[in-house]
Design a protein around this motif. Sequence first.
Motif, PDB file in Angstrom:
ATOM      1  N   GLN A 121       6.764  19.345 -51.925  1.00 50.50           N
ATOM      2  CA  GLN A 121       7.469  19.105 -50.693  1.00 50.50           C
ATOM      3  C   GLN A 121       8.306  18.177 -50.596  1.00 50.50           C
ATOM      4  OE1 GLN A 121       5.264  17.888 -47.252  1.00 50.50           O
ATOM      5  NE2 GLN A 121       4.015  16.325 -48.276  1.00 50.50           N
ATOM      6  N   PHE A 122       8.534  17.205 -51.504  1.00 52.94           N
ATOM      7  CA  PHE A 122       9.596  16.069 -51.341  1.00 52.94           C
ATOM      8  C   PHE A 122      10.764  16.800 -52.247  1.00 52.94           C
ATOM      9  CE2 PHE A 122       5.978  12.559 -51.339  1.00 52.94           C
ATOM     10  CZ  PHE A 122       5.846  12.976 -49.919  1.00 52.94           C
ATOM     11  N   VAL A 145      11.393  10.577 -46.474  1.00 60.98           N
ATOM     12  CA  VAL A 145      10.648   9.346 -47.144  1.00 60.98           C
ATOM     13  C   VAL A 145      11.517   8.359 -48.039  1.00 60.98           C
ATOM     14  CG1 VAL A 145       8.911   8.858 -49.058  1.00 60.98           C
ATOM     15  CG2 VAL A 145       8.467  10.925 -47.438  1.00 60.98           C
ATOM     16  N   ILE A 147      10.059   4.945 -48.761  1.00 62.88           N
ATOM     17  CA  ILE A 147       9.390   3.999 -49.352  1.00 62.88           C
ATOM     18  C   ILE A 147       8.192   4.623 -50.161  1.00 62.88           C
ATOM     19  CG2 ILE A 147       7.714   2.127 -48.990  1.00 62.88           C
ATOM     20  CD1 ILE A 147       9.454   1.359 -46.413  1.00 62.88           C
ATOM     21  N   GLY A 148       8.020   4.470 -51.166  1.00 66.37           N
ATOM     22  CA  GLY A 148       6.855   4.941 -52.106  1.00 66.37           C
ATOM     23  C   GLY A 148       6.322   3.762 -52.961  1.00 66.37           C
ATOM     24  N   GLY A 149       4.946   3.743 -52.627  1.00 66.50           N
ATOM     25  CA  GLY A 149       4.012   2.891 -53.480  1.00 66.50           C
ATOM     26  C   GLY A 149       4.679   1.429 -53.180  1.00 66.50           C
ATOM     27  N   GLY A 150       4.887   1.102 -51.926  1.00 65.64           N
ATOM     28  CA  GLY A 150       5.357  -0.099 -51.722  1.00 65.64           C
ATOM     29  C   GLY A 150       6.734  -0.526 -51.829  1.00 65.64           C
TER      30      GLY A 150
ATOM     31  N   PRO B 140      -1.607   0.761 -51.655  1.00 62.29           N
ATOM     32  CA  PRO B 140      -0.448   0.621 -52.657  1.00 62.29           C
ATOM     33  C   PRO B 140       0.095   1.961 -52.868  1.00 62.29           C
ATOM     34  CG  PRO B 140      -2.535  -0.287 -53.329  1.00 62.29           C
ATOM     35  CD  PRO B 140      -2.780   0.280 -51.927  1.00 62.29           C
ATOM     36  N   GLU B 141      -0.574   2.929 -52.459  1.00 62.21           N
ATOM     37  CA  GLU B 141      -0.138   4.374 -52.903  1.00 62.21           C
ATOM     38  C   GLU B 141       0.659   5.141 -52.008  1.00 62.21           C
ATOM     39  OE1 GLU B 141      -3.750   6.678 -54.188  1.00 62.21           O
ATOM     40  OE2 GLU B 141      -4.095   5.413 -55.873  1.00 62.21           O
ATOM     41  N   LEU B 142       0.930   4.533 -50.912  1.00 65.80           N
ATOM     42  CA  LEU B 142       1.371   5.638 -49.593  1.00 65.80           C
ATOM     43  C   LEU B 142       2.901   5.740 -49.755  1.00 65.80           C
ATOM     44  CD1 LEU B 142      -0.388   3.380 -46.934  1.00 65.80           C
ATOM     45  CD2 LEU B 142      -0.905   5.493 -47.920  1.00 65.80           C
ATOM     46  N   ALA B 143       3.164   7.036 -49.373  1.00 68.92           N
ATOM     47  CA  ALA B 143       4.485   7.422 -49.253  1.00 68.92           C
ATOM     48  C   ALA B 143       4.752   7.307 -47.772  1.00 68.92           C
ATOM     49  CB  ALA B 143       4.743   8.927 -49.716  1.00 68.92           C
ATOM     50  N   THR B 192      -0.657  13.289 -50.888  1.00 69.58           N
ATOM     51  CA  THR B 192       0.480  12.559 -51.357  1.00 69.58           C
ATOM     52  C   THR B 192      -0.272  11.102 -51.550  1.00 69.58           C
ATOM     53  OG1 THR B 192       2.302  13.705 -50.176  1.00 69.58           O
ATOM     54  CG2 THR B 192       2.654  11.371 -51.162  1.00 69.58           C
ATOM     55  N   TRP B 194       1.018   7.989 -54.183  1.00 73.36           N
ATOM     56  CA  TRP B 194       2.144   7.504 -55.154  1.00 73.36           C
ATOM     57  C   TRP B 194       1.642   6.939 -56.324  1.00 73.36           C
ATOM     58  CZ3 TRP B 194       6.740   9.345 -53.020  1.00 73.36           C
ATOM     59  CH2 TRP B 194       7.957   8.987 -54.108  1.00 73.36           C
ATOM     60  N   MET B 196       1.307   5.747 -60.109  1.00 75.49           N
ATOM     61  CA  MET B 196       2.460   5.102 -61.383  1.00 75.49           C
ATOM     62  C   MET B 196       2.236   6.257 -62.380  1.00 75.49           C
ATOM     63  SD  MET B 196       4.557   3.498 -60.068  1.00 75.49           S
ATOM     64  CE  MET B 196       4.463   4.094 -58.480  1.00 75.49           C
ATOM     65  N   GLU B 206       1.892  14.498 -55.481  1.00 76.77           N
ATOM     66  CA  GLU B 206       1.450  15.539 -54.459  1.00 76.77           C
ATOM     67  C   GLU B 206       0.547  16.290 -55.222  1.00 76.77           C
ATOM     68  OE1 GLU B 206       4.516  17.938 -52.988  1.00 76.77           O
ATOM     69  OE2 GLU B 206       3.094  19.007 -51.377  1.00 76.77           O
TER      70      GLU B 206
END
Lengths: 535, 535
Positions: A121-122, A145, A147-150, B140-143, B192, B194, B196, B206
């Motif tokens: 979806q991104f 979006v 910001i991802g992973g901070g 830490p894993e957020l979009a 989703t 995030w 690494m 995702e």
Amino acid sequence: MMILSLPLALTLRFPSSLPILRRHSRYGISLRPPPLRATFSAAAPETHNSSKKQEKLITPRSQDFNAWYLDIIANAELADYGPVRGTMVIRPYGYAIWESIQDYLNRKFKDTGHSNMYFPQFIPYSFIEKEASHVEGFSPELALVTIGGGKELEEKLVVRPTSETIVNHMFTQWINSYRDLPLLINQWANVTRWEMRTKPFVRTLEFLWQEGHTAHATPEEAENEAIQMIDIYTKFAYEQAAIPVIAGRKSKVETFAGACKTYTIEAMMGDKKALQAGTSHNLGQNFSRAFGTQFLDENGQRQHVWQTSWAISTRFIGGIIMTHGDDAGLMLPPKVAPVQVVIVPIWKKDDEKTAVLKATSSVKETLQAAGIRVKLDDSDQRTPGWKFNFWEMKGVPLRIEIGPRDVSSGSVVISRRDVPGKQGKVFGVSMDPPILEAFVKDNLDAIQSSLLERAIAFRDSNIVDVSSYDDLKAAISQGKWARGPWSASNEDELKVKEETGATIRCFPFEQPQGTKRCLMTGDPAEEVAIFAKSY
Amino acid sequence: MMILSLPLALTLRFPSSLPILRRHSRYGISLRPPPLRATFSAAAPETHNSSKKQEKLITPRSQDFNAWYLDIIANAELADYGPVRGTMVIRPYGYAIWESIQDYLNRKFKDTGHSNMYFPQFIPYSFIEKEASHVEGFSPELALVTIGGGKELEEKLVVRPTSETIVNHMFTQWINSYRDLPLLINQWANVTRWEMRTKPFVRTLEFLWQEGHTAHATPEEAENEAIQMIDIYTKFAYEQAAIPVIAGRKSKVETFAGACKTYTIEAMMGDKKALQAGTSHNLGQNFSRAFGTQFLDENGQRQHVWQTSWAISTRFIGGIIMTHGDDAGLMLPPKVAPVQVVIVPIWKKDDEKTAVLKATSSVKETLQAAGIRVKLDDSDQRTPGWKFNFWEMKGVPLRIEIGPRDVSSGSVVISRRDVPGKQGKVFGVSMDPPILEAFVKDNLDAIQSSLLERAIAFRDSNIVDVSSYDDLKAAISQGKWARGPWSASNEDELKVKEETGATIRCFPFEQPQGTKRCLMTGDPAEEVAIFAKSY
């Protein structure tokens, strides 16, 4: 049957989950305040008369169509507002309608050679910019979006509003030769469009849909595919949803951002506004040129593929509500109804209960075995009268009542949702399985046909043939659809929109014979167009 | 059958869609360069021997498990990389496996009283912060969506990593009394995270999953539900995917962020690493307290609900690949295989073709009518040998070959994917529909059982019972799983992880009898734990 005429007492056992009016919800990004219990208590005083109460819960359709629509969605527990402005939670009863839409379409897509798959979806922002009219159409509505992973991302990501761009990016990698064509795929997915004016099902920030994407070696094949898919949608609308859509081609002004031609099915809602209920686009080579999606033809020449895309969304559920519903609530065509038959047991004395419940269970099994979606509402927390109203409001096509006398006579009472009062009620239908099964199936078929006929009659009585702009304005001001010859300019089309609020919904596939003169210019016109206000 | 021994010539008709090795893909946010056609040309020189070529396409499993895994995904056309780092496109063949997982689980969920519904994917950031350990686990894993409709948003929106928070926000509005409980729902959705370090199917930015969410009036009911759902997953793994998972409870350290208890199914992959293949959480009142999700009990007292959540994702497809695949490619258990039987016609002369194709079509119809998923590969662009390799690589459980001599004798040749060479091949199976159908069904059942037995044997031969930390270290350094009594501290558990790379996968439900001493401390231990390196 005595109990039926008793006042429908709202007792302490008034169901705590009874939904409340929500149309004044703040609908903001921040949380709605948590007034639910307070509001609920206010809406359900413990010593109230439920009959009046229940009527009051749904605004009459004729009084305020929009309020009526939102009341049905809340009361029939179809959906609720999400915490983020413009988002929607699809509740089990609403989702079950979506599942029946999915079941039907999924079969048709596979029968016509399409495979399901899933794209991320991104989408990199740069993709959206590649097709000029596509970016123009979609950029105001994007959710990004960043910001991802901070961490701040190097490139913003678009949460897909539609997938043509990422599909073409992948098609470019998968397609090499004419032997890879046609490539016929579909995905069931959520999409996001940052709409300003939202309305549950009809227009929400996020919605569910299927989007088909195909690539072909020739323009003829792509055109045939686009037509084939709008035909599948049309058949679905008529035969499953009992919605007599008008299928046709969009004007240039109304064509999808990035398409050469857009085909559409347009449905007339109960307030006579048009709902675009499904579209199928002939994309030509617009995206394949933007993304370099090429193939080697049989002569070894590189060519850009010809493409289509097509979609139906959860908006369709809004169309079903607004086509068939009435003051008593939702009215569902049997083929898409999550519950086709509800069985309500009726007893006064405890010694009647056992025999009645035994009979209702047995009837339930009979119908279930016959493949009918049936619900037995044997809770003893509500009166039969309350249940009648409740399931009517939920739009269940048929109701079976079984009381002690019915048990004695080995028969049941059956009521049609679409025919109010005694006229829709048949007493003394035998419980004998083959007889009951046949009766129920025949009646479900009859309701399905009757809803479609009624909708056709409503539609046809609200389309006015016009031959001048004055005629058109008169028709639109009466809230009707205007159908008339059109060959005028895009500017004239926009003028109509500005002056009347109506747009060209489509040039219908079904066209009248004979020479025509454009209603606006008097010039020769090859086709009639339909103008209407729309959702 | 002569043709089978011919060299498998790669001709000009080498399929242009044959996938290529992609594991060195840049996998960056920016587009991958478009080298596909160039790479493809290099990979498929027109005068090559396809037999050797095809072997070369898949790295031997024993040589490099990870490379083998990625080669299978590319060559069997299960998935491809999306344009954004860590995202994945699930291609039709991979998606069809997902659909078979969905079909089975959806039925089981509904049979156990759950309804599907849909929650919005955008969650206000403040929601995530409400449950302390939840935010710690997920932040830490957020979009984050920060821009919508061209404007900076007042509150950042989280693209759901899981839905407990928004579910509780809604449950709080829907639940009022004990009569609203239990509330049992499920959604099929994309989520989703995030991540690494990503790997197709196993860990992607995702992914698709189902997430069940339930609310109950008592802790016992919630516990029963959590156990019921891990049992459904376990049964699914064994009976459908032929994966002999070990079901058990996670250690405190490994428990889901926000749960009281996490139950898990742990699968041993072909490289002996563990894959967490599904989880079911007893959430206790953690989220209901954070969100104020309360109900009035039968005594009129307000209480917080007791909750569960449980999920299986597209990761499971990775588990199927890494459990059953071999050097020839994918090997699919018949119950989840999109194609259970492939039919390959064989002819040399044109006059043989008609009769052979007539026979293959008739066999196809026979099997299709019996409900078997069958594919007839009658393209004349590839040799039979090429097709054999191709469908073996795609993991199709059974292959039926029909040549001119078979047509004369009214029989077919059937080969099992799981038994290589002559041993897996039966000549002279009658084309007579009842005989053929029974033979095919029996063999599909046999393959299903055989894959499970083989996986059990592999699993059991690679679990070592240990009674000291030295034993544990030895087992882990051999790449095996270590099973031993454990009652030590979280700190000790983290020390094991640091020193060996292994974590506690679970305390298995099946426990040995007798008194035990903790392998680390020598203290009494009630349970054995399983330690392993994991994905």
